[in-house]
Design a protein around this motif. Structure first.
Motif, short mmCIF file in Angstrom:
data_model
loop_
_atom_site.label_atom_id
_atom_site.label_comp_id
_atom_site.label_asym_id
_atom_site.label_seq_id
_atom_site.Cartn_x
_atom_site.Cartn_y
_atom_site.Cartn_z
N GLN A 1 24.17 31.21 -0.48
CA GLN A 1 23.45 32.48 -0.50
C GLN A 1 22.16 32.35 0.30
OE1 GLN A 1 24.70 35.31 -1.90
NE2 GLN A 1 26.52 34.07 -2.34
N PRO A 2 21.76 33.39 1.04
CA PRO A 2 20.50 33.31 1.77
C PRO A 2 19.35 32.99 0.83
CG PRO A 2 21.76 35.23 2.46
CD PRO A 2 22.49 34.66 1.28
N LEU A 3 18.50 32.06 1.25
CA LEU A 3 17.37 31.61 0.42
C LEU A 3 16.21 32.58 0.59
CD1 LEU A 3 16.33 29.40 -1.45
CD2 LEU A 3 15.61 28.14 0.56
N ASN A 4 15.83 33.22 -0.49
CA ASN A 4 14.74 34.19 -0.47
C ASN A 4 13.49 33.50 -1.00
OD1 ASN A 4 12.92 36.30 -0.80
ND2 ASN A 4 14.48 37.76 -1.50
N THR A 5 12.59 33.14 -0.11
CA THR A 5 11.39 32.40 -0.52
C THR A 5 10.45 33.26 -1.34
OG1 THR A 5 10.27 32.97 1.56
CG2 THR A 5 11.49 30.90 1.49
N GLN A 6 10.51 34.57 -1.19
CA GLN A 6 9.59 35.45 -1.91
C GLN A 6 9.90 35.47 -3.41
OE1 GLN A 6 7.09 36.62 -0.07
NE2 GLN A 6 8.08 35.62 1.66
N GLN A 7 11.14 35.21 -3.78
CA GLN A 7 11.54 35.29 -5.19
C GLN A 7 11.46 33.96 -5.91
OE1 GLN A 7 15.47 37.01 -5.17
NE2 GLN A 7 14.73 39.06 -4.70
N GLU A 8 10.95 32.94 -5.27
CA GLU A 8 10.97 31.61 -5.87
C GLU A 8 9.59 31.11 -6.26
OE1 GLU A 8 13.41 29.75 -6.90
OE2 GLU A 8 14.94 31.16 -6.28
N GLY A 9 8.64 32.01 -6.43
CA GLY A 9 7.34 31.63 -6.95
C GLY A 9 6.54 30.69 -6.07
N GLY A 10 6.76 30.75 -4.77
CA GLY A 10 5.97 29.93 -3.85
C GLY A 10 6.41 28.48 -3.74
N HIS A 11 7.58 28.14 -4.28
CA HIS A 11 8.06 26.75 -4.19
C HIS A 11 8.55 26.41 -2.79
CE1 HIS A 11 7.86 25.52 -8.44
NE2 HIS A 11 8.16 26.78 -8.73
N PHE A 12 9.05 27.42 -2.06
CA PHE A 12 9.66 27.17 -0.75
C PHE A 12 8.74 27.65 0.37
CE2 PHE A 12 13.29 27.47 -3.61
CZ PHE A 12 14.03 26.36 -3.23
N GLU A 13 8.72 26.87 1.45
CA GLU A 13 7.94 27.25 2.63
C GLU A 13 8.72 26.85 3.88
OE1 GLU A 13 3.74 26.17 4.95
OE2 GLU A 13 4.09 25.47 2.90
N TYR A 14 8.84 27.78 4.83
CA TYR A 14 9.49 27.49 6.10
C TYR A 14 8.46 26.99 7.10
CZ TYR A 14 13.38 30.39 4.39
OH TYR A 14 14.40 30.92 3.67
N ILE A 15 8.81 25.94 7.84
CA ILE A 15 7.99 25.45 8.94
C ILE A 15 8.92 25.36 10.14
CG2 ILE A 15 6.49 23.60 9.77
CD1 ILE A 15 6.10 22.81 6.80
N GLN A 16 8.73 26.25 11.12
CA GLN A 16 9.68 26.38 12.21
C GLN A 16 9.00 26.26 13.55
OE1 GLN A 16 12.48 29.59 11.73
NE2 GLN A 16 12.82 29.79 13.93
N LEU B 1 12.32 22.96 5.81
CA LEU B 1 12.20 23.66 4.54
C LEU B 1 11.42 22.76 3.59
CD1 LEU B 1 12.97 26.05 2.69
CD2 LEU B 1 14.98 24.72 2.02
N MET B 2 10.22 23.20 3.22
CA MET B 2 9.38 22.44 2.31
C MET B 2 9.54 23.00 0.90
SD MET B 2 7.06 20.00 2.15
CE MET B 2 6.34 19.89 3.79
N ILE B 3 9.83 22.12 -0.07
CA ILE B 3 9.94 22.52 -1.47
C ILE B 3 8.78 21.88 -2.21
CG2 ILE B 3 11.41 22.67 -3.50
CD1 ILE B 3 13.80 22.09 -1.71
N ARG B 4 7.85 22.70 -2.69
CA ARG B 4 6.67 22.20 -3.38
C ARG B 4 6.89 22.28 -4.89
NH1 ARG B 4 2.76 21.90 0.51
NH2 ARG B 4 3.02 23.27 2.33
#
Length: 189
Positions: free
Chosen positions: A74-89, A96-99
Motif C-alpha cells: 500500500q502507498p506509504l502515507n507519511t502524514q498519517q504516521e505521526g511524523g515517524h516517516f521522512e522522505y529524503i530524495q 526513507l527515514m523512520i524515526r
C-alpha cells in the motif's frame, strides 16, 4: 524483425539502434512514407536495502525519475504516521527515514522508481525487535504447605528471545510485591 501486422520489432535494442526510421507504403497509385525517431534509454536498476534509509536507482540521465514508497503493498502515507516517516530524495536516490521506530512499523517495504519509459519495484522485509509482550494466563497447578507450582504460556518475543522470567509475590504482611526465589522450578508452556 518484421511482424505480420507490419510492425518492426527490435530485440535487445542498444544505442546503436537510435536514429530515424522510415516506413514507406506503396501501391499502384503511388507511395507515402512516415518518418519516426527512435531514442534508446538505459533500463533502470533499483537497489533497496533494509538500513536506515535506502533506495538507490540507476537510470538514464535524460529521464526524470520519481519514487513511490509502499508498506505491505500500500502507498506509504507519511502524514498519517505521526511524523515517524521522512522522505529524503535526490535525483537518483530515495531514502526513507523512520524515526522512533515502533513494532507496528515492521513489514514489507517497497520502493517503486518510475520514468516515462520504465518502472521498477524493489522490496525488502523489515523486522523490528522490541521488548517482549506479557506472558499468557498464569495457572496455579498445585499448592502445598511449603510450595506452589505455577505455569504460564509464553508471550510474544517480538523477534528477541525471552531470556528470563521474574516471579513476584505478596502477602498480607509484605510491603508490595517481592521477587520470589524460585531456582529452576519454572513450569512454562
Amino acid at each position: 524483425m518484421l511482424l505480420r501486422n507490419n510492425t518492426l520489432r527490435i530485440i535487445n535494442s542498444s544505442r546503436s539502434d537510435e536514429g530515424s526510421y522510415v516506413c514507406r507504403a506503396e501501391n499502384q497509385f503511388g507511395s507515402a512514407e512516415l518518418t519516426t525517431v527512435l531514442l534508446v534509454k538505459e533500463p533502470m536498476r533499483v537497489e533497496l536495502t533494509p538500513r536506515p534509509g535506502g533506495g538507490d536507482v540507476t537510470h538514464d540521465p535524460s529521464l526524470d525519475v520519481s519514487f513511490l514508497w509502499l508498506l505491505n503493498n500500500q502507498p506509504l502515507n507519511t502524514q498519517q504516521e505521526g511524523g515517524h516517516f521522512e522522505y529524503i530524495q535526490t535525483s537518483s536516490t530515495a531514502d526513507l527515514m523512520i524515526r522512533s521506530i515502533l513494532l507496528k512499523h515492521a513489514g514489507k517495504y517497497g520502493c517503486r522508481a518510475q520514468t516515462s519509459a520504465d518502472s521498477v519495484l524493489a522490496e525488502a522485509e523489515l523486522l523490528v525487535r522490541g521488548p517482549p509482550g506479557p506472558p499468557g494466563v498464569v495457572i496455579v497447578e498445585e499448592i502445598t504447605d511449603t510450595t506452589a507450582t505455577l505455569s504460564w504460556s509464553h508471550g510474544v518475543d517480538n523477534h528477541s528471545p525471552i531470556t528470563t522470567y521474574n516471579v513476584q509475590a505478596r502477602s498480607p504482611v509484605s510491603l508490595g510485591w517481592q521477587t520470589v526465589k524460585t531456582g529452576n522450578h519454572f513450569h512454562t508452556h
